[in-house]
Enzyme design. Sequence first.
Site, short mmCIF file in Angstrom:
data_model
loop_
_atom_site.label_atom_id
_atom_site.label_comp_id
_atom_site.label_asym_id
_atom_site.label_seq_id
_atom_site.Cartn_x
_atom_site.Cartn_y
_atom_site.Cartn_z
N PRO A 146 0.84 -1.19 0.00
CA PRO A 146 0.00 0.00 0.00
C PRO A 146 0.87 1.24 0.00
CG PRO A 146 0.05 -0.99 2.19
CD PRO A 146 0.80 -1.92 1.28
N GLN A 153 -6.32 -1.60 3.36
CA GLN A 153 -5.48 -1.24 4.51
C GLN A 153 -6.12 -0.11 5.29
OE1 GLN A 153 -1.64 0.96 4.70
NE2 GLN A 153 -0.81 -0.97 5.46
N CYS A 173 3.50 2.96 9.17
CA CYS A 173 3.72 4.25 8.53
C CYS A 173 4.27 5.25 9.54
CB CYS A 173 2.43 4.77 7.92
SG CYS A 173 2.62 6.36 7.06
N HIS A 190 7.96 -4.78 7.50
CA HIS A 190 8.92 -3.90 6.83
C HIS A 190 10.21 -4.00 7.62
CE1 HIS A 190 9.66 0.20 4.70
NE2 HIS A 190 10.79 -0.46 4.89
N GLY A 208 10.38 -4.22 2.05
CA GLY A 208 11.50 -3.30 2.21
C GLY A 208 12.70 -3.67 1.36
N ARG A 229 8.11 0.38 -3.79
CA ARG A 229 8.37 1.38 -4.82
C ARG A 229 8.77 0.78 -6.16
NH1 ARG A 229 12.72 4.40 -1.68
NH2 ARG A 229 12.68 2.43 -0.52
#
Length: 338
Positions: A19, A72, A102, A173, A214, A242
């Site tokens: 997300p 999420q 986050c 992560h 990650g 990403r």
Amino acid sequence: MNDIVKSNTYKSHRVSVAPMMDWTDRHCRYFHRLMSQRAMLYTEMVTAPAIVHGPKPRLLDFSAAEHPVALQLGGSDPDELAAAVRIARPWGYDEINLNCGCPSDRVQSGCFGAVLMKDPALVAACVTRMQAEADVPVTVKCRIGVDDQNEEEILPAFIETLAEAGITHFIIHARKAWLQGLSPKENREIPPLNYPLVHRMKAQFPELTICLNGGVADLASAEALLTPGADRVALDGVMIGRAAYHDPGAALLGADRLWGGDPQPAQQPDRQDIVHRMLPYIEAHLAEGGRLHQITRHMLGLFHGLPGARGWRRVLSEKASRDGANGDTVLEALAQLG
């Protein structure tokens, strides 16, 4: 929902797309789905108060073609999170995920996201209420720790507390989050990755589904994490962030083979096939009053690193936001590939 999705094979979450705020909207997810039938896709984080008090269809609508897709949620109030799950049930998401990772200022001020790593008892209360309202799995995405926490101690304790509350699926992560002193962007890059710790969590909790997020840049990296080694157990899944946005072809084209077994995935389309398969979706969006750039901004990285990629990006960047931009604009961009 297609037969692959209805089967249990996708539930291992061997590959998923993270997300990402302002990125993984419904147009992005549709685009990603064309590259992988099996990858689990995640919405941008939606806060529980927004769902309870805000425009529900705008926040929750998605295309049936996106399945399997997870919602999420962000929040720290058990009652609000439970209400959000109850409201979202008719939309038919395949999973509900709680954001405990986050690090942005906005989520800190709302006492959710990575700051929840400091209060596993509160997270346990939240997920207990969420599970009571859910008809699909509730999962947790977290960091390995925050600030000066000892991740070797805090992470297993966090997992154990939530496992006792019924959570069986964790997406970790593999970096700490520094709540003060680093921006969200820096928190995605500066804290060192600790993959061995995540592998140890799988070894310590073999009955749980443990996925890693990650720093995963491509399918080769994902496959390595899914493969046991002399010094590590295999993880259950890899979440790509990403890279799935900036170079989606490298991250998702061919991903379905990582499930193995039957049914075998259909013949894999190439990048140009993906563009042509997007055109009907684009025309439908335009017919509803949408704008081309709302979709094509997610497609800019499709030909990353290939001859003509710069021309592809240039045409879409310059022309997709203009009045009258349509599928022909996309074909003009595609012609830059030669």
